[in-house]
Design a protein around this motif. Structure first.
Motif, PDB file in Angstrom:
ATOM      1  N   UNK A 127       0.846  -1.115   0.057  1.00  0.00           N
ATOM      2  CA  UNK A 127       0.131   0.056   0.154  1.00  0.00           C
ATOM      3  C   UNK A 127       0.934   1.267   0.085  1.00  0.00           C
ATOM      4  N   UNK A 128       0.109   2.278  -0.369  1.00  0.00           N
ATOM      5  CA  UNK A 128       0.989   3.660  -0.355  1.00  0.00           C
ATOM      6  C   UNK A 128       1.524   3.872   1.051  1.00  0.00           C
ATOM      7  N   UNK A 129       0.757   3.778   2.108  1.00  0.00           N
ATOM      8  CA  UNK A 129       1.088   3.811   3.481  1.00  0.00           C
ATOM      9  C   UNK A 129       2.599   3.064   3.823  1.00  0.00           C
ATOM     10  N   UNK A 130       2.562   1.648   3.502  1.00  0.00           N
ATOM     11  CA  UNK A 130       3.782   0.929   3.492  1.00  0.00           C
ATOM     12  C   UNK A 130       4.950   1.472   2.778  1.00  0.00           C
ATOM     13  N   UNK A 131       4.593   1.835   1.717  1.00  0.00           N
ATOM     14  CA  UNK A 131       6.042   2.417   0.742  1.00  0.00           C
ATOM     15  C   UNK A 131       6.485   3.544   1.267  1.00  0.00           C
ATOM     16  N   UNK A 145       4.080  11.565  16.425  1.00  0.00           N
ATOM     17  CA  UNK A 145       2.603  11.242  16.087  1.00  0.00           C
ATOM     18  C   UNK A 145       2.419   9.966  15.594  1.00  0.00           C
ATOM     19  N   UNK A 146       3.419   9.310  15.331  1.00  0.00           N
ATOM     20  CA  UNK A 146       3.325   7.761  14.689  1.00  0.00           C
ATOM     21  C   UNK A 146       3.506   7.804  13.249  1.00  0.00           C
ATOM     22  N   UNK A 147       3.772   6.756  12.851  1.00  0.00           N
ATOM     23  CA  UNK A 147       4.293   6.483  11.553  1.00  0.00           C
ATOM     24  C   UNK A 147       3.166   6.811  10.416  1.00  0.00           C
ATOM     25  N   UNK A 148       1.950   6.370  10.864  1.00  0.00           N
ATOM     26  CA  UNK A 148       0.677   6.579   9.893  1.00  0.00           C
ATOM     27  C   UNK A 148       0.364   7.999   9.680  1.00  0.00           C
ATOM     28  N   UNK A 149       0.429   8.531  10.924  1.00  0.00           N
ATOM     29  CA  UNK A 149       0.151  10.339  10.861  1.00  0.00           C
ATOM     30  C   UNK A 149       1.140  10.898  10.057  1.00  0.00           C
ATOM     31  N   UNK A 150       2.372  10.484  10.028  1.00  0.00           N
ATOM     32  CA  UNK A 150       3.571  11.133   9.317  1.00  0.00           C
ATOM     33  C   UNK A 150       3.389  10.899   7.963  1.00  0.00           C
ATOM     34  N   UNK A 151       2.969   9.708   7.425  1.00  0.00           N
ATOM     35  CA  UNK A 151       2.767   9.361   6.227  1.00  0.00           C
ATOM     36  C   UNK A 151       1.558  10.307   5.574  1.00  0.00           C
ATOM     37  N   UNK A 163      -6.324  10.325   3.103  1.00  0.00           N
ATOM     38  CA  UNK A 163      -7.151   9.070   3.151  1.00  0.00           C
ATOM     39  C   UNK A 163      -6.890   7.808   2.185  1.00  0.00           C
ATOM     40  N   UNK A 164      -5.778   8.289   1.136  1.00  0.00           N
ATOM     41  CA  UNK A 164      -5.389   7.211   0.214  1.00  0.00           C
ATOM     42  C   UNK A 164      -4.333   6.234   0.731  1.00  0.00           C
ATOM     43  N   UNK A 165      -4.113   6.322   2.129  1.00  0.00           N
ATOM     44  CA  UNK A 165      -3.098   5.669   2.990  1.00  0.00           C
ATOM     45  C   UNK A 165      -2.982   4.109   2.587  1.00  0.00           C
ATOM     46  N   UNK A 166      -4.099   3.624   2.452  1.00  0.00           N
ATOM     47  CA  UNK A 166      -4.537   2.128   2.200  1.00  0.00           C
ATOM     48  C   UNK A 166      -4.625   1.753   0.980  1.00  0.00           C
ATOM     49  N   UNK A 180       4.025  10.083  -4.982  1.00  0.00           N
ATOM     50  CA  UNK A 180       4.276   9.119  -3.973  1.00  0.00           C
ATOM     51  C   UNK A 180       5.562   8.951  -3.881  1.00  0.00           C
ATOM     52  N   UNK A 181       6.374   8.888  -4.894  1.00  0.00           N
ATOM     53  CA  UNK A 181       7.924   8.635  -4.956  1.00  0.00           C
ATOM     54  C   UNK A 181       8.467   9.728  -4.300  1.00  0.00           C
TER      55      UNK A 181
END
Length: 354
Positions: A127-131, A145-151, A163-166, A180-181
């Motif tokens: 996913x975009x979040x993982x990349x 703030x956590x990795x997800x919030x930072x992404x 919201x496109x995180x997943x 994204x890159x």
């Protein structure tokens, strides 16, 4: 752009003007092997063959030239994806030319790369979040703030919906994938980004959006760029200084205004004469170079451009021209040519040029 992200970046800025990257006599030769069972080296591809270049903090340096001249190889040497054959790479005064993995660990996060192809540079199974979050996890970075919030902040910074995180890469357009890159490159708060033809695979209508995004990030966050491209109009818009590369060597380097308005090397004149001009009254003649680029396995003696140059003489065969400042040139305008052009403007400046 997120104010929180901007402040976080600003705190890590290196003072403008301070030398960030210094390349000296840099070479990369790829061996050419022959034989089926008992392979032996019969030659070498001189991809990069003695490059001297500096990039200052918060500066954007453009690198232009024909396909196959060694631009991308130079970018991979800077990021240490390739091991140099000879020469030195200094980052903030430290020689990293042959640094091992452990020695490069603290520097890896400060030098990032944006790849040319937004389709193959992203893992389709993640996913975009993982990349975007992977570099932080690999380097053991845990944002408050956590990795997800930072992404999600990074996605917002590059103009995408948090919201496109997943979502997966195939759900995005080419321009969105390149964003994204860019977000992935920003995830480790880099001081230097090597952008290897970041817009060449995109539609013209999308190229301007990505270039403008990179320009905003460069100014707002104080990131230095080595911007590799073959489109001289894009480089003029983005870079403060421009280096022209031919067959593994830099033949001319100058600030943007000096190089585009008063080029001295014949090869630079030829490149600039091919830039399309929107003015219907502009009837300048395009310089057509004879022949093909010589093989980097067996480059010409002396000046490497001599086999296609209309000004070549006997001296060009026997003596390699040094990269020096010629009389009448602006300070820092270096040219490698025995018989340079007079420096008249090769192309008119665009009406919206700054």
């Amino acid at each position: 752009m997120s104010n929180e992200l901007t402040l976080e970046k600003a705190g890590a800025k290196t003072p403008a003007g301070e030398t960030l990257l210094e390349l000296s006599g840099l070479q990369k030769h790829f061996p050419v092997m022959d034989g089926f069972l008992f392979k032996r080296q019969v030659g070498a591809v001189h991809a990069v063959d003695g490059v001297d270049l500096t990039v200052s903090a918060q500066e954007a340096v453009g690198l232009v030239g024909e396909s196959g001249c060694g631009k991308s190889t130079l970018g991979r040497l800077v990021t240490r994806l390739y091991e140099p054959t000879a020469g030195t790479i200094k980052y903030q005064g430290k020689d990293i030319s042959h640094a091992n993995r452990k020695e490069l660990a603290p520097i890896r996060s400060e030098i990032q790369m944006i790849f040319q192809d937004p389709y193959s540079s992203l893992n389709p199974r993640q996913t975009v979040g993982a990349i975007i979050g992977a570099p932080m996890e690999i380097n053991g970075i845990n944002p408050p703030q956590g990795v997800q919030r930072r992404v999600q902040e990074l996605l917002e910074t590059v103009g995408l919906n948090p919201e496109h995180y997943n979502r997966f890469p195939h759900e995005f357009s080419g321009g969105q994938r390149q964003r994204i890159g860019v977000a992935r490159a920003l995830s480790l708060n880099p001081k230097l980004i090597v952008a290897d033809e970041p817009v060449s695979a995109l539609d013209v209508s999308i190229q301007a959006q990505v270039v403008n995004l990179l320009q905003e990030l460069q100014k707002d966050l104080g990131i230095a760029f080595l911007f590799i491209a073959h489109d001289l109009a894009v480089v003029r818009h983005f870079s403060q200084r421009v280096a022209v590369m031919y067959l593994g060597k830099i033949v001319e380097i100058a600030d943007r205004k000096s190089l585009y308005e008063s080029p001295r090397h014949p090869y630079t004149h030829a490149l600039l004469s091919a830039v399309p001009e929107a003015d219907p009254d502009d009837h300048r003649e395009q310089i057509r170079l004879n022949g093909d680029v010589p093989s980097p396995i067996n480059p010409p003696s002396g000046c490497r451009f001599r086999t296609r140059c209309w000004k070549a003489q006997d001296k060009c065969v026997t003596e390699e021209p040094p990269l020096v400042q010629l009389s009448g040139n602006a300070e820092g305008h270096l040219t490698a040519c025995h018989f340079p052009e007079e420096g008249a403007a090769a192309v008119p400046a665009p009406r919206d040029a700054k």
